[in-house]
Scaffold this active site. Structure first.
Site, mmCIF file in Angstrom:
data_model
loop_
_atom_site.group_PDB
_atom_site.id
_atom_site.type_symbol
_atom_site.label_atom_id
_atom_site.label_comp_id
_atom_site.label_asym_id
_atom_site.label_seq_id
_atom_site.Cartn_x
_atom_site.Cartn_y
_atom_site.Cartn_z
ATOM 1 N N LEU A 19 53.023 33.638 44.516
ATOM 2 C CA LEU A 19 52.599 33.516 45.992
ATOM 3 C C LEU A 19 51.171 33.629 46.282
ATOM 4 C CD1 LEU A 19 55.773 35.447 47.433
ATOM 5 C CD2 LEU A 19 55.567 33.047 47.210
ATOM 6 N N GLU A 67 53.805 47.255 41.377
ATOM 7 C CA GLU A 67 53.485 48.152 42.696
ATOM 8 C C GLU A 67 54.217 47.831 43.912
ATOM 9 O OE1 GLU A 67 49.827 50.312 44.779
ATOM 10 O OE2 GLU A 67 49.748 48.301 45.172
ATOM 11 N N ARG A 87 60.688 37.703 45.615
ATOM 12 C CA ARG A 87 60.447 38.803 44.818
ATOM 13 C C ARG A 87 61.527 39.861 44.827
ATOM 14 N NH1 ARG A 87 54.378 40.828 45.444
ATOM 15 N NH2 ARG A 87 55.232 41.824 43.491
ATOM 16 N N HIS A 163 48.478 42.976 52.125
ATOM 17 C CA HIS A 163 49.064 44.084 52.168
ATOM 18 C C HIS A 163 48.163 45.267 52.717
ATOM 19 C CE1 HIS A 163 51.854 42.866 48.596
ATOM 20 N NE2 HIS A 163 52.472 43.242 49.615
ATOM 21 N N CYS A 248 47.731 47.192 42.405
ATOM 22 C CA CYS A 248 48.999 46.480 42.110
ATOM 23 C C CYS A 248 49.704 46.251 40.846
ATOM 24 C CB CYS A 248 49.237 45.366 43.128
ATOM 25 S SG CYS A 248 48.144 44.007 43.049
#
Length: 258
Positions: A19, A67, A87, A163, A248
């Site tokens: 993504l 992560e 996900r 994020h 991550c």
């Protein structure tokens, strides 16, 4: 003795389909990605981390960003419920791995969504980003899981990046690093250091004053070296094309006792 274990998961065959939300999609070189991932895992190992490989999830293009599947506070592992539906298949293998390591396992339940990239721990303070992948119900459930263990949970808005940890991470002394154009509210952090590059906002604490940072942030590396930190760089250009960063690609487990 606190642990130095790091969960990692190798990139799968569908990595290039991962993504992309805040940047333009560019072509991924899967061979180079694997090479970079191996170098990243090798760097953790070279600095005393025991890497624990999670079962591959080859149907999930983003599974390498391990992560996002779990948040660990003390010995409690909170299995997330990703905001991105594609996900959600990533969490089963991670749940198995943390259970094997002796963590007590909790889960985020519907209607909550939470991704680990939205959670930044600074001592006992747990910052949680409320953005496109983590919702209010997810934050409430994280509070319920971690506050009884002594966590102070602080929710912060995230609108400019994917994020929270795409915008900020923290140094060993608790100073929060961020690239100002990507941080919604720098004033929410008691000590904030502005860095010159987007990827300079992402550091992994290797232990002592050693920091792992992406090779794409040379000016930030220079700034941090000047402040007395020992900077270790790693090239993760293929993962940066998918909005990935050094944080991550692993879950660092520091509070498990053997």
């Amino acid at each position: 003795m606190p642990s130095k274990k790091a969960l990692i998961r190798r990139p799968g065959p569908r990595l290039a389909e991962g993504l992309v939300t805040h940047i333009e999609r560019t072509k991924i070189d899967p061979d180079l990605a694997l090479e970079q991932w191996e170098a990243y895992a090798g760097t953790l190992a070279a600095h005393g981390w025991e890497t624990v490989e999670v079962e591959p999830a080859d149907d999930c293009p983003d599974a390498v960003f391990v992560e996002d599947s779990v948040v660990v506070f003390r010995n409690v592992a909170l299995i997330t419920r990703p905001g991105a539906r594609s996900r959600r298949g990533e969490t089963a293998g991670v749940e198995e791995a943390v259970a094997r390591l002796g963590c007590s396992v909790n889960w985020i339940w519907e209607p909550g969504t939470l991704e680990g990239g939205d959670v930044l721990k600074v001592g006992d303070t747990v910052y949680v980003g409320r953005g496109s992948r983590t919702n209010a119900a997810g934050i409430q459930q994280l509070r319920a899981a971690f506050e009884p263990l002594g966590a102070r949970v602080v929710a912060v808005p995230v609108s400019r990046v994917l994020h929270l940890k795409s915008a900020v991470t923290a140094l060993p002394d608790g100073t929060v690093l961020g690239h100002v154009p990507h941080v919604d509210r720098p004033s929410l952090f008691p000590r904030f250091l502005s860095v010159p590059e987007e990827s300079g906002a992402h550091v992994v604490l290797l232990g002592g004053h050693k920091l792992l940072i992406a090779a794409s942030a040379p000016k930030t590396a220079e700034l941090l070296t000047d402040l007395g930190h020992e900077v270790v760089t790693v090239d993760i250009s293929e993962f940066e094309k998918l909005e990935g960063c050094v944080t991550c690609l692993s879950v660092r487990l520091r509070d498990l006792y053997d």
